[in-house]
Write an enzyme that holds these catalytic residues in place. Structure first.
Site, mmCIF file in Angstrom:
data_model
loop_
_atom_site.group_PDB
_atom_site.id
_atom_site.type_symbol
_atom_site.label_atom_id
_atom_site.label_comp_id
_atom_site.label_asym_id
_atom_site.label_seq_id
_atom_site.Cartn_x
_atom_site.Cartn_y
_atom_site.Cartn_z
ATOM 1 N N HIS A 54 38.359 25.079 38.853
ATOM 2 C CA HIS A 54 37.119 25.813 39.675
ATOM 3 C C HIS A 54 37.486 27.473 39.183
ATOM 4 C CE1 HIS A 54 34.257 27.123 43.050
ATOM 5 N NE2 HIS A 54 34.513 28.102 42.443
ATOM 6 N N HIS B 231 36.485 31.338 38.025
ATOM 7 C CA HIS B 231 35.820 31.993 36.615
ATOM 8 C C HIS B 231 37.022 32.990 36.002
ATOM 9 C CE1 HIS B 231 32.917 30.866 39.256
ATOM 10 N NE2 HIS B 231 33.757 30.573 40.358
ATOM 11 N N HIS C 49 27.562 25.839 41.976
ATOM 12 C CA HIS C 49 28.125 25.755 43.324
ATOM 13 C C HIS C 49 27.535 26.131 44.765
ATOM 14 C CE1 HIS C 49 31.091 28.687 41.265
ATOM 15 N NE2 HIS C 49 31.394 29.420 42.293
ATOM 16 N N GLU D 252 29.030 27.073 50.205
ATOM 17 C CA GLU D 252 30.466 28.506 50.268
ATOM 18 C C GLU D 252 29.600 29.189 51.471
ATOM 19 O OE1 GLU D 252 33.168 31.815 47.849
ATOM 20 O OE2 GLU D 252 31.079 30.790 47.333
ATOM 21 N N ASP E 275 39.309 29.885 41.892
ATOM 22 C CA ASP E 275 38.288 30.792 42.092
ATOM 23 C C ASP E 275 38.775 31.608 41.200
ATOM 24 O OD1 ASP E 275 35.560 31.302 42.787
ATOM 25 O OD2 ASP E 275 35.822 31.471 44.531
ATOM 26 N N ASP E 276 38.657 32.813 41.798
ATOM 27 C CA ASP E 276 38.559 33.630 41.148
ATOM 28 C C ASP E 276 39.981 35.117 41.814
ATOM 29 O OD1 ASP E 276 36.019 34.794 40.074
ATOM 30 O OD2 ASP E 276 35.674 33.984 42.365
#
Length: 358
Positions: free
Chosen positions: A35, A37, A215, A218, A296-297
């Site tokens: 996961h 991005h 996704h 969340e 994630d980011d």
């Protein structure tokens, strides 16, 4: 999915490892990241370098000013600055440089396999041709395998705040470069954009033999996870932390070994949880769910995979070496790599912990 076996010898080795060794072990154990991005790995320094290369004027005076703006109150406030950062990506070389920077970091963090999300609509809506995006990313992925020893693959994501028609258009535009991506995902603003909105395009993707992930759970409710499973036939749930609000859903996820790609620092940065000490990762593992840790980011949320692991374990003392092994093992199990590769990585992981305890 094949579930790794915790043998008596391995269990004894894990139990023998003191908590003081956990930070180093978390950083050096082999693992996969599922996961991530790739646009979210764009560090402020690289943003400014690409802006200068491409003649893009940024609304920030310096790297420090941009980093100071990374104060988010929810998912949407993050996405606003995320899309602004992506504005510097214009040429194939930009996408290569972005992906290569992450993959070098992955190699340094002992990530043996990474499946990278990318958002073509973020770029095509700015006039960047989709082949520029895909070819730049794919070149970095190919080079990482040969030069870094990192296995990597690309997953094309649809932006859920846009229409399903736009997602269909993106899919069709990407198909000439189908060999370069292994699946599709669903990301961006979750609330108000349930998975059901994209049921038809995901059916088309499955017909094409693409893996599908989404996704869900969340900011969105457990009902979104049900939709991702029942309507999109998602093979993984990205995030999924709100599943614990629905006991029947938890039982379903556990029975099917449905992977949950959990992102702890992201959850704190976007106010899904108040603190790491209050994160529900231990409860997910205790429920027998196939959860794993991801970043994630990472450029925006304060840490790459190793930092997510180290900070999460520090905040949750009930997590120990057994859980470290389980999270890494789950990451291999949940990947879209072939069975032989998964078996090799699992053997490396088992040997790593046996050796560490010897």
């Amino acid at each position: 999915m094949a579930i790794a076996t915790l043998t008596p010898a391995l269990a004894a080795a894990l139990d023998a490892l003191p908590a003081s060794r956990l930070p180093a072990l978390l950083c050096t154990m082999p693992k996969a990241e599922l996961h991530l991005h790739i646009e979210g790995s764009l560090e402020p320094e690289l943003i400014f370098r690409l802006a200068e290369r491409n003649g893009v004027t940024l609304p920030y005076a310096s790297v420090e000013a941009l980093r100071a703006a990374y104060a988010f109150t929810d998912l949407q406030s993050f996405l606003d600055i995320y899309y602004a950062g992506a504005s510097v990506l214009l040429q194939e070389a930009d996408f290569f440089d972005m992906a290569w920077a992450y993959l070098e970091k992955a190699a340094a963090e002992n990530i043996v396999h990474a499946e990278l999300f990318f958002d073509p609509q973020t770029h095509t809506d700015r006039g960047v041709p989709i082949d520029v995006v895909i070819r730049g990313l794919a070149r970095a992925v190919e080079r990482a395998r040969t030069e870094l020893g990192v296995s990597a693959a690309l997953i094309l994501c649809f932006l859920r705040h846009l229409s399903e028609a736009a997602a269909f258009g993106t899919l069709e535009a990407a198909l000439p470069w189908r060999e370069h991506f292994i699946g599709v995902g669903l990301d961006s603003s979750e609330l108000g954009h349930p998975p059901s909105k994209f049921e038809r395009v995901f059916a088309r993707c499955r017909e094409l033999g693409l893996h599908v992930v989404a996704h869900a759970g969340e900011e969105g409710p457990p009902a979104y996870i049900h939709e991702a499973l029942d309507l999109l036939h998602s093979e993984r749930i990205d995030h999924g932390v709100r599943c614990l609000e629905d006991p029947a859903l938890v039982q379903r996820l556990a029975a099917s070994r449905m992977p949950l790609t959990v992102c702890p620092l992201s959850n704190i940065k976007l106010c899904v949880f108040d603190s790491l000490a209050g994160h529900n990762l231990p409860a997910l593992l205790d429920a027998g769910l196939c959860a794993m840790v991801n970043s994630d980011d990472p450029a925006y949320f304060g840490g790459y995979l190793n930092q997510n692991l180290v900070e999460t374990f520090a905040a949750l003392p009930q997590l120990g070496a057994r859980q470290a092994w389980q999270l890494a093992s789950n990451s291999f199990e949940a990947s879209f790599a072939d069975a032989a590769e998964k078996a090799r990585w699992q053997a490396r992981l088992d040997t790593f912990f046996l050796t560490a305890a010897a």
